[in-house]
Design a protein around this motif. Structure first.
Motif, PDB file in Angstrom:
ATOM      1  N   LYS A   1     -83.559  42.700   0.279  1.00  0.00           N
ATOM      2  CA  LYS A   1     -82.463  43.562   0.878  1.00  0.00           C
ATOM      3  C   LYS A   1     -82.123  44.603  -0.391  1.00  0.00           C
ATOM      4  O   LYS A   1     -82.206  44.219  -1.522  1.00  0.00           O
ATOM      5  N   ARG A   2     -81.975  45.767  -0.042  1.00  0.00           N
ATOM      6  CA  ARG A   2     -81.307  46.817  -1.136  1.00  0.00           C
ATOM      7  C   ARG A   2     -80.183  47.210  -0.621  1.00  0.00           C
ATOM      8  O   ARG A   2     -79.845  47.485   0.255  1.00  0.00           O
ATOM      9  N   GLU A   3     -79.260  46.885  -1.657  1.00  0.00           N
ATOM     10  CA  GLU A   3     -77.622  47.389  -1.624  1.00  0.00           C
ATOM     11  C   GLU A   3     -77.401  48.903  -1.168  1.00  0.00           C
ATOM     12  O   GLU A   3     -76.957  49.180  -0.525  1.00  0.00           O
ATOM     13  N   ASN A   4     -77.863  49.534  -2.305  1.00  0.00           N
ATOM     14  CA  ASN A   4     -77.786  51.028  -2.381  1.00  0.00           C
ATOM     15  C   ASN A   4     -78.704  51.709  -1.429  1.00  0.00           C
ATOM     16  O   ASN A   4     -79.966  51.677  -2.113  1.00  0.00           O
ATOM     17  N   LYS A   5     -78.173  52.448  -0.616  1.00  0.00           N
ATOM     18  CA  LYS A   5     -79.270  53.276   0.053  1.00  0.00           C
ATOM     19  C   LYS A   5     -78.893  54.678   0.238  1.00  0.00           C
ATOM     20  O   LYS A   5     -79.238  55.478   0.864  1.00  0.00           O
ATOM     21  N   ALA A   6     -78.475  55.325  -1.010  1.00  0.00           N
ATOM     22  CA  ALA A   6     -77.942  56.609  -0.820  1.00  0.00           C
ATOM     23  C   ALA A   6     -79.043  57.252  -1.306  1.00  0.00           C
ATOM     24  O   ALA A   6     -79.760  57.164  -2.289  1.00  0.00           O
ATOM     25  N   LEU A   7     -79.253  58.501  -0.579  1.00  0.00           N
ATOM     26  CA  LEU A   7     -80.519  59.531  -0.817  1.00  0.00           C
ATOM     27  C   LEU A   7     -79.983  60.614  -1.359  1.00  0.00           C
ATOM     28  O   LEU A   7     -78.801  61.100  -1.237  1.00  0.00           O
ATOM     29  N   GLY A   8     -81.229  61.134  -2.193  1.00  0.00           N
ATOM     30  CA  GLY A   8     -81.030  62.454  -2.800  1.00  0.00           C
ATOM     31  C   GLY A   8     -81.466  63.377  -2.478  1.00  0.00           C
ATOM     32  O   GLY A   8     -81.965  63.305  -1.097  1.00  0.00           O
ATOM     33  N   ASP A   9     -82.021  64.699  -3.013  1.00  0.00           N
ATOM     34  CA  ASP A   9     -82.732  65.551  -2.448  1.00  0.00           C
ATOM     35  C   ASP A   9     -84.084  65.514  -2.197  1.00  0.00           C
ATOM     36  O   ASP A   9     -84.617  64.147  -2.470  1.00  0.00           O
ATOM     37  N   LYS A  10     -84.637  66.144  -1.330  1.00  0.00           N
ATOM     38  CA  LYS A  10     -86.060  66.017  -1.132  1.00  0.00           C
ATOM     39  C   LYS A  10     -87.083  65.892  -2.494  1.00  0.00           C
ATOM     40  O   LYS A  10     -86.998  67.121  -3.166  1.00  0.00           O
TER      41      LYS A  10
ATOM     42  N   GLU B   1     -83.784  52.127  -6.665  1.00  0.00           N
ATOM     43  CA  GLU B   1     -82.228  52.251  -7.160  1.00  0.00           C
ATOM     44  C   GLU B   1     -82.386  53.079  -8.193  1.00  0.00           C
ATOM     45  O   GLU B   1     -81.270  53.488  -8.695  1.00  0.00           O
ATOM     46  N   GLN B   2     -83.366  53.136  -8.985  1.00  0.00           N
ATOM     47  CA  GLN B   2     -83.296  53.976 -10.415  1.00  0.00           C
ATOM     48  C   GLN B   2     -83.454  55.584  -9.998  1.00  0.00           C
ATOM     49  O   GLN B   2     -83.686  56.416 -10.904  1.00  0.00           O
ATOM     50  N   GLY B   3     -83.743  56.090  -8.753  1.00  0.00           N
ATOM     51  CA  GLY B   3     -83.734  57.206  -8.126  1.00  0.00           C
ATOM     52  C   GLY B   3     -85.282  57.604  -8.046  1.00  0.00           C
ATOM     53  O   GLY B   3     -85.409  59.131  -7.800  1.00  0.00           O
TER      54      GLY B   3
END
Length: 505
Positions: free
Chosen positions: A251-260, A455-457
């Motif tokens: 599982k991945r805890e952080n699912k915050a999305l950035g720009d395309k 998670e590193q972007g």
């Protein structure tokens, strides 16, 4: 049942490595016995001992076949005893006919001359046994991989095989060809032929195995019996990896999305070599911190789409827009795609992804020599530092970074392939069948690396034929069929049935 094969206390050492340690392995007549374990567990080494690739005297322990202790000095000795092994890389001559391949080295002669008429007739009989409807005079290169696999089995049957060994027989086959092959093994079992099958595909093992022996770190862990209900995914995984994997997909805890990172608008790719579009009117996007899965059957256009994005190495005629971080972009070469932060990990790591005769260090630095160079010269110390860093961070199991990549297990080769492309510092990673041909423990490690990268972007497009993998790792899923996107859905709203329905439209 009577015992056909017993391998007792087999130990095989290479320089500094004990590949097999007191392995015991027993196979009964007329059963299908699967040999399973992580890459590097010793499965192929054990079969090479059995088949005479590693001759008697280069290992300790005994091979007892049909009640007789065997001292095979070469492959022909095991063949003469009735043992045949078919490797994942098929040993056929593409420019020769089917009948010539079936009886190669086992020619039917009339006096001193080969009786070609009788050879063709007998080849036809062997093809009937494997249910392959082709003209015996057809050239091997005109057949698909699935049919070539059947020719290999026909070749083994022509030598009156009693024990048939198949090493990852379905690794390169589509679902239909795989099922046909498994059905053939069931039929051969009825005819009294005993089979040993090495496979990473647990569903296949569960569906076909009478018994399954697990190896781990060169040792026999256990033998499971289907008749006792012991062959199931949870038990196999626990014994293969030495621990229970509650969830194969971490599982991945952080699912915050950035720009395309990338966007395709009405994107099409026309292949002039075959005279048709391999990708048609594609609208697709991927955001930073997101894994986008692309599902579909073989031939649906998924790999072709990835290659059209990654510098168009196959010279498709491209239409539509490609935007990288919102900027309209066109690539004339893969090097331009790399400079823009796009990397592609091929599905064919042995053929296209790695230099198998070179070491880990040379492979990892290959895609970014500028990153380890000063004044036009490679800085050896920097190359070593970079390679050691990826060996540690990716968990590459090898004696050193000087180890030849071709001698690594499939999972570790895939990690080297990943390291090679991570070294270019990509924003978008195109992963084409990232876990094909690797075991469940190595899969878990690859998935964990993918999550760390996200998670590193980074952004990832993952092409996979395993629906469980698509559902288990993706945040969002596109489904392709015949070069078109047939649907897009969030993973929470998807299941195997809806994906397969779209993939077969």
């Amino acid at each position: 049942m009577n015992t056909l094969l017993e391998m007792k206390n087999i130990t095989k050492e290479f320089v500094g490595v004990k590949a097999l340690s007191d392995v015991n392995f027993q196979v009964e007549k007329g059963e299908i016995h699967c040999l399973i374990g992580e890459n590097g567990a010793g499965k192929s080494t054990l079969m090479k001992v059995l088949s005479g690739v590693y001759p008697h005297g280069t290992y300790t322990g005994d091979i007892v076949f049909d009640g007789q202790v065997q001292t095979f000095q070469r492959i022909n000795d095991s063949v003469d005893a009735g043992i045949a092994i078919i490797y994942q890389e098929l040993a056929l001559f593409p420019d020769l006919s089917v009948y010539e391949n079936i009886f190669m080295g086992n020619e039917i002669k009339n006096g001193a001359m080969v009786d070609w008429n009788e050879t063709i007739v007998e080849a036809g009989k062997m093809l009937e046994k494997v249910k392959l409807k082709v003209n015996p005079e057809t050239l091997i290169k005109e057949l698909g991989v699935g049919k070539q696999q059947l020719v290999e089995i026909a070749k083994a049957l022509s030598k009156k095989v009693r024990l048939l060994i198949l090493d990852e027989p379905t690794a390169a086959l589509n679902e239909d060809d795989s099922e046909n092959l498994l059905e053939l093994l069931r039929e051969l079992k009825k005819q009294g032929i005993t089979c040993i099958m090495i496979s990473h595909k647990l569903k296949e093992v569960i569906s076909i195995a009478d018994k399954a022996t697990v190896l781990r770190d060169g040792k026999t862990i256990c033998t499971l019996d289907a008749a006792k209900g012991e062959i199931n995914e949870a038990v196999i995984i626990k014994n293969m990896v030495g621990r229970e994997i509650e969830d194969i997909y971490p599982k991945r805890e952080n699912k915050a999305l950035g720009d395309k990172i990338i966007e395709l608008r009405d994107w099409s790719a026309y292949d002039p070599k075959i005279g048709r579009y391999v990708a048609k009117h594609i609208d697709l996007n991927v955001r930073r911190g997101e894994i986008v899965g692309i599902a579909g059957l073989m031939g649906s256009g998924r790999t072709e789409l990835a290659l059209s994005i990654f510098g168009n190495s196959r010279n498709y005629k491209l239409e539509g827009e490609l935007l990288v971080e919102g900027v309209p972009t066109s690539f004339k070469h893969t090097s331009e795609a790399i400079k823009s932060g796009i990397a592609y990990v091929t599905e064919d790591r042995k053929g296209d992804g790695l230099f198998l005769l070179q070491d880990i260090k040379q492979n990892i630095s290959a895609s970014n020599l500028k990153g380890i160079s000063q004044g036009g010269m490679i800085n050896d110390n920097e190359e070593i530092k970079v390679a050691e860093g990826y060996k540690e961070s990716l968990g590459i199991k090898a004696s050193s970074i000087q180890q030849i990549v071709g001698k690594l297990s499939g999972g570790n080769q895939q990690k080297v392939s990943l390291g090679k492309w991570l070294f270019v510092g990509p924003k978008l990673l195109l992963l084409d069948e990232p876990t094909r041909g690797i075991d469940v423990g190595a899969k878990f490690e690859i998935y964990s690396v993918m999550n760390e990268l996200i998670e590193q972007g980074m952004a990832i497009i993952m092409i996979s034929s395993e629906l469980g993998e698509v559902l288990g790792m993706s945040d969002r899923i596109y489904v392709m069929a015949e070069g078109e996107l047939k649907g897009e859905m969030m993973t929470e709203a998807a299941n195997q049935e809806t994906i397969m329905q779209l993939a077969t439209e």
